[in-house]
Design an enzyme around this catalytic site. Structure first.
Site, PDB file in Angstrom:
ATOM      1  CG  ASP A  11      -0.418  32.697  33.603  1.00 54.31           C
ATOM      2  OD1 ASP A  11       0.281  33.209  34.718  1.00 54.31           O
ATOM      3  OD2 ASP A  11      -0.008  32.300  33.024  1.00 54.31           O
ATOM      4  CB  SER A  12       0.531  36.190  30.825  1.00 52.36           C
ATOM      5  OG  SER A  12       1.777  35.311  31.099  1.00 52.36           O
ATOM      6  CE1 TYR A  43      -0.073  39.226  28.943  1.00 50.75           C
ATOM      7  CE2 TYR A  43      -0.495  39.955  31.174  1.00 50.75           C
ATOM      8  CZ  TYR A  43      -1.033  39.623  30.054  1.00 50.75           C
ATOM      9  OH  TYR A  43      -2.200  39.816  29.718  1.00 50.75           O
ATOM     10  N   GLY A  44       6.537  38.757  30.410  1.00 50.31           N
ATOM     11  CA  GLY A  44       7.971  39.422  30.920  1.00 50.31           C
ATOM     12  C   GLY A  44       8.592  40.497  30.744  1.00 50.31           C
ATOM     13  CB  CYS A  74       0.358  36.083  36.053  1.00 47.96           C
ATOM     14  SG  CYS A  74       1.464  36.797  34.927  1.00 47.96           S
ATOM     15  CG  ASN A  75       5.314  35.200  40.416  1.00 47.99           C
ATOM     16  OD1 ASN A  75       5.341  35.391  41.568  1.00 47.99           O
ATOM     17  ND2 ASN A  75       4.811  33.970  40.168  1.00 47.99           N
ATOM     18  CB  THR A  76       4.676  39.374  34.728  1.00 49.35           C
ATOM     19  OG1 THR A  76       5.887  38.437  34.532  1.00 49.35           O
ATOM     20  CG2 THR A  76       5.165  40.453  34.014  1.00 49.35           C
ATOM     21  CD  GLU A 159       3.884  30.053  27.250  1.00 49.03           C
ATOM     22  OE1 GLU A 159       3.907  30.336  26.167  1.00 49.03           O
ATOM     23  OE2 GLU A 159       3.406  30.234  28.454  1.00 49.03           O
ATOM     24  CB  CYS A 193       7.992  32.325  36.987  1.00 50.60           C
ATOM     25  SG  CYS A 193       7.043  32.084  35.168  1.00 50.60           S
ATOM     26  CB  THR A 194       2.860  30.140  37.597  1.00 50.09           C
ATOM     27  OG1 THR A 194       2.433  30.925  36.607  1.00 50.09           O
ATOM     28  CG2 THR A 194       2.169  30.882  38.948  1.00 50.09           C
ATOM     29  CG  HIS A 195       5.608  29.523  32.497  1.00 48.58           C
ATOM     30  ND1 HIS A 195       4.537  30.561  32.822  1.00 48.58           N
ATOM     31  CD2 HIS A 195       5.088  28.984  31.163  1.00 48.58           C
ATOM     32  CE1 HIS A 195       3.977  30.605  31.820  1.00 48.58           C
ATOM     33  NE2 HIS A 195       4.357  29.778  30.818  1.00 48.58           N
TER      34      HIS A 195
END
Length: 272
Positions: A11-12, A43-44, A74-76, A159, A193-195
């Site tokens: 993941d980013s 990364y978005g 990571c979706n991005t 974050e 988004c995994t966040h």
């Protein structure tokens, strides 16, 4: 073939830990290496080329660590880098390795969660602008109309560990309102988004109870189980022992202090 290869999870930053948690719960027998590219996160807002280059570098690092199978949690990265890596880099340089993403598994099952065929997708600018979910969902469910909403403030809030504070309320309400204004018939919202699962307590108070909120962790874990069932030649190579190793391109001390919020347990990482 020796069964010593760990499964790589990339993941980013921190968000992929929510997917890793679900995978480790459903497939506890395997060994795993998690890599967060925190030094270059988020990364978005980067270009396709930049995200592809960053993702490839991290995938190749995991390959060097012995991973034969890598999950882009990571979706991005899945939206902007996966296809090129699968079609160009793996055949040319790593024909015995596999890289999987999180978008296709979600698109394959999302039709089970909507009655109105009106689905909302909330993600980073990079994921939304890539149109990846529109394209993938249309392949499996051409009758579903997809409404997308970028949420650029959500990852920074999470974050910085401010996502459950009162200050986050405005941005949660703003993006949810913007999505629902696109259609009053939306009955399923995908957190692309995994966040974003960390915002579930607030999202459940803002979105109508009639809307199903879909997180990706369990979906990706079940998809991985199915993949390994269908590819015994890969499953045979995987190391089994339940070991988990964590790496970050950033500061390990900072990573450890924050990562437990996403993973649900204390962990200790090393510098990439």
């Amino acid at each position: 073939m020796k069964n010593t290869s760990p499964i790589g999870i990339f993941d980013s930053g921190y968000g992929g830990l929510t997917v890793f948690k679900s995978i480790a719960e459903q497939l506890p027998q395997y060994n795993y290496i998690y890599l967060g590219d925190n030094a270059r996160s988020p990364y978005g807002d980067h270009s396709f080329d930049t995200i592809y280059q960053y993702t490839l570098e991290c995938v190749e690092w995991l390959f060097a660590k012995g991973c034969k199978l890598v999950i882009l949690a990571c979706n991005t990265a899945s939206a902007k880098a996966l296809r090129t890596i699968q079609q160009k880099d793996l055949p040319a340089k790593y024909p015995d390795r596999r890289v999987l993403g999180v978008i296709r598994p979600t698109a394959e099952v999302i039709g089970r969660y909507t009655r109105s065929n009106q689905v909302g997708v909330m993600g980073t600018r990079g994921t939304v602008n890539s149109q990846s979910y529109l394209l993938e969902i249309n392949k499996f469910y051409p009758g579903i109309q997809v409404h997308q909403q970028s949420c650029p403030m959500w990852v920074p809030l999470i974050e910085n560990n401010e996502h459950l504070q009162a200050g986050a309320d405005f941005f949660v309400q703003e993006y949810c309102n913007a999505l629902l204004q696109q259609s009053s018939d939306i009955d399923c919202v995908l957190l692309a988004c995994t966040h974003y699962p960390l915002l579930l307590p607030k999202l459940k108070t803002v979105l109508p109870e009639s809307i199903t909120i879909l997180s990706q962790g369990e979906i990706v874990a079940k998809s991985l189980m199915d993949y390994l069932d269908r590819h015994p030649e890969m499953e045979m190579q995987l190391g089994k022992g339940g070991e988990k190793f964590f790496y970050t391109s950033g500061d390990p001390t900072a990573f450890d202090a924050h990562a437990s919020i996403f993973f649900g347990a204390e962990l200790e990482s090393c510098k990439m």
